[in-house]
Scaffold this motif. Structure first.
Motif, PDB file in Angstrom:
ATOM      1  N   GLY A  78     -36.720 -16.793 -31.886  1.00 41.79           N
ATOM      2  CA  GLY A  78     -35.997 -15.520 -31.845  1.00 41.79           C
ATOM      3  C   GLY A  78     -36.909 -14.373 -31.431  1.00 41.79           C
ATOM      4  O   GLY A  78     -36.538 -13.538 -30.606  1.00 41.79           O
ATOM      5  N   MET A  79     -38.112 -14.349 -31.984  1.00 46.64           N
ATOM      6  CA  MET A  79     -39.007 -13.223 -31.687  1.00 46.64           C
ATOM      7  C   MET A  79     -39.443 -13.227 -30.221  1.00 46.64           C
ATOM      8  O   MET A  79     -39.717 -12.181 -29.650  1.00 46.64           O
ATOM      9  CB  MET A  79     -40.217 -13.243 -32.626  1.00 46.64           C
ATOM     10  CG  MET A  79     -39.820 -12.859 -34.063  1.00 46.64           C
ATOM     11  SD  MET A  79     -41.219 -12.555 -35.138  1.00 46.64           S
ATOM     12  CE  MET A  79     -40.379 -12.025 -36.644  1.00 46.64           C
ATOM     13  N   ARG A  80     -39.494 -14.417 -29.634  1.00 54.24           N
ATOM     14  CA  ARG A  80     -39.864 -14.468 -28.218  1.00 54.24           C
ATOM     15  C   ARG A  80     -38.775 -13.861 -27.326  1.00 54.24           C
ATOM     16  O   ARG A  80     -39.022 -13.524 -26.177  1.00 54.24           O
ATOM     17  CB  ARG A  80     -40.139 -15.914 -27.796  1.00 54.24           C
ATOM     18  CG  ARG A  80     -41.490 -16.399 -28.294  1.00 54.24           C
ATOM     19  CD  ARG A  80     -41.824 -17.749 -27.712  1.00 54.24           C
ATOM     20  NE  ARG A  80     -43.103 -18.239 -28.233  1.00 54.24           N
ATOM     21  CZ  ARG A  80     -43.367 -19.509 -28.450  1.00 54.24           C
ATOM     22  NH1 ARG A  80     -42.477 -20.438 -28.197  1.00 54.24           N
ATOM     23  NH2 ARG A  80     -44.549 -19.869 -28.918  1.00 54.24           N
ATOM     24  N   GLN A  81     -37.552 -13.769 -27.848  1.00 54.54           N
ATOM     25  CA  GLN A  81     -36.462 -13.193 -27.053  1.00 54.54           C
ATOM     26  C   GLN A  81     -36.206 -11.730 -27.434  1.00 54.54           C
ATOM     27  O   GLN A  81     -35.362 -11.083 -26.845  1.00 54.54           O
ATOM     28  CB  GLN A  81     -35.136 -13.941 -27.288  1.00 54.54           C
ATOM     29  CG  GLN A  81     -35.224 -15.433 -27.510  1.00 54.54           C
ATOM     30  CD  GLN A  81     -35.599 -16.174 -26.255  1.00 54.54           C
ATOM     31  OE1 GLN A  81     -35.240 -15.723 -25.163  1.00 54.54           O
ATOM     32  NE2 GLN A  81     -36.326 -17.263 -26.384  1.00 54.54           N
ATOM     33  N   ALA A  82     -36.916 -11.244 -28.460  1.00 54.36           N
ATOM     34  CA  ALA A  82     -36.577  -9.937 -29.022  1.00 54.36           C
ATOM     35  C   ALA A  82     -37.104  -8.797 -28.146  1.00 54.36           C
ATOM     36  O   ALA A  82     -38.122  -8.940 -27.476  1.00 54.36           O
ATOM     37  CB  ALA A  82     -37.172  -9.830 -30.422  1.00 54.36           C
ATOM     38  N   THR A  83     -36.397  -7.664 -28.188  1.00 59.76           N
ATOM     39  CA  THR A  83     -36.791  -6.558 -27.316  1.00 59.76           C
ATOM     40  C   THR A  83     -37.245  -5.313 -28.084  1.00 59.76           C
ATOM     41  O   THR A  83     -37.659  -4.337 -27.477  1.00 59.76           O
ATOM     42  CB  THR A  83     -35.604  -6.150 -26.400  1.00 59.76           C
ATOM     43  OG1 THR A  83     -34.504  -5.825 -27.256  1.00 59.76           O
ATOM     44  CG2 THR A  83     -35.205  -7.266 -25.469  1.00 59.76           C
TER      45      THR A  83
END
Ligand SMILES: Nc1nc2c(ncn2[C@@H]2O[C@H](COP(=O)(O)OP(=O)(O)OP(=O)(O)O)[C@@H](O)[C@H]2O)c(=O)[nH]1
Ligand SMILES: [Mg+2]
Length: 381
Positions: A78-83
């Motif tokens: 999730g954090m790798r996709q977070a903005t």
């Protein structure tokens, strides 16, 4: 985007709507531009349909991993996709109060710290009444085992906010099981952490996924983290531990041969030495120097036996020399024995590390990485 809230879920459809609504109320009240990233491991309980509905009116995105399972890797995913400028991780089961999210966010966004932790164990924090002794003890033992990795009082809760750059610049992350916060604290020791008291609530709906398997994974995870933080010390510790079990094997084998099969005591001693050294070699190959597991067995075993034999002679030789040449040691024979054991152990360890197994374990501990993310299905933009 100010804040990305990452929520790992496995069969949490009954809790998600309330979580999203309470989070969004907090965003609105505090003027936070936030998004919610749900990372679900193929729950098949209506989570996907529910997120599709919620996404129509709330800043919700859903990622579904079809084949992978695991809380910590879901959070990384999730954090790798977070903005957002700040990432926040929390459980879906409403144990972590959504109303505390703005405070955690502000602690990081204001620069007061790089990691803000929702803590049950600082003043003002609490868990619900009715935690049985077992559950309380479980939590305390797990936390104490991590003492050497972090001074944080509640590194196990899994409710924390982290500055985006700290997460992205962390060394390769390879958590096993549940403890993503501990992984980050151990791998980013320079990041300033601050604990903020929370009232931890027990889940009302759905079932806990924390089982014995997760607890065993935690022990393995701890071992990896100690290896990462203290590679040499943890190697010596494991080598010593294997050596202690080897001592028991030595004793058993000796008694077996000498007492039951009535083999001459010197022959029994020599044979039990080979058995114990083989035992030590096998476990050191498997655990202490696991990076050297791919090497050919026979020469490695023979090398280990040789090093052990020299170490044994050194141990015994030092005792002999000290007690025959020095009046002091003649009257302090136990001290002479300890000197021999320490010298023998040091020689054994260095010989095993440098000559027999090589140095690969440190690189191995540092180079472990989380599995690459699999292709995802997605709800929300
Ligand atoms: N994506 C994903 N999420 C998980 C997995 N296991 C647990 N979770 C989620 O992680 C959060 C914490 O799990 P819980 O089962 O509540 O574990 P716990 O809080 O230690 O246990 P309880 O105190 O009994 O609730 C919840 O949101 C779960 O849905 C998993 O394998 N994959
Ligand atoms: Mg829970």
């Amino acid at each position: 985007m100010d804040l990305s809230v990452v929520v790992p879920t496995y069969r949490e459809a009954l809790n998600l709507r309330e979580l999203v609504e309470r989070l969004c109320a907090g965003f609105a009240e505090s003027g936070i531009e936030g998004e919610i990233l749900v990372v679900d491991d193929n729950s098949n309980d209506g989570t996907e349909e529910l997120c599709a509905q919620l996404a129509a009116s709330h800043p919700v995105r859903l990622f579904v991993r079809r084949t992978e399972r695991g809380l910590a890797t879901a959070v990384i995913h999730g954090m790798r996709q977070a903005t957002g400028r700040v990432f926040l991780c929390m459980d879906a089961d409403l144990s972590h109060p959504p109303e505390s999210v703005p405070e955690l966010y502000r602690a990081v966004a204001s620069g007061a710290c790089e990691i803000a932790i929702g803590s049950r164990y600082v003043e003002g924090g609490s868990v619900e009444e009715g935690w049985g002794l077992f559950r309380w003890l479980n939590s305390k033992v797990a936390t104490s085992l991590a003492r050497g990795l972090t001074k944080v009082k509640d590194p196990m809760g899994g409710f924390f906010a982290i500055r985006r750059e700290v997460f992205l610049n962390a060394p390769p992350l390879a958590p096993l099981g549940y403890k993503i916060l501990l992984e980050l604290l151990a791998k980013c020791p320079k990041a300033r952490a601050k604990e903020i008291p929370i009232e931890f609530k027990d889940r009302k709906f759905g079932e806990s996924k924390l089982n014995l398997k997760q607890q065993l994974l935690y022990l393995r995870h701890l071992r990896w983290l100690y290896q990462f933080r203290y590679p040499v010390l943890s190697e010596i510790f494991q080598y010593g531990l294997v050596g202690l079990t080897g001592l028991a094997v030595d004793l058993l084998a000796f008694s077996f041969l000498y007492r039951i099969f009535l083999v001459h005591h010197l022959a029994s001693r020599a044979a039990s030495f080979v058995v114990a050294a083989t035992w030590n070699w096998a476990w050191n190959r498997r655990i202490t120097f696991e990076g050297a597991r791919s090497r050919a067995r026979l020469p490695q075993w023979a090398g280990f036996l040789l090093v052990s034999a020299v170490g044994f002679l050194l141990n015994w030789g030092i005792y002999y020399l000290l007690t025959t040449r020095s009046a002091f040691f003649l009257s302090a024979k136990e001290l002479a024995l300890v000197c021999g054991v320490v010298a023998g152990f040091a020689f054994n360890y260095l010989g095993a590390r440098l000559l027999v197994f090589g140095r690969s374990v440190v690189a191995k501990a540092a180079g472990r990485t989380a599995p690459e993310p699999e292709p995802q299905s997605l709800v929300g933009k």
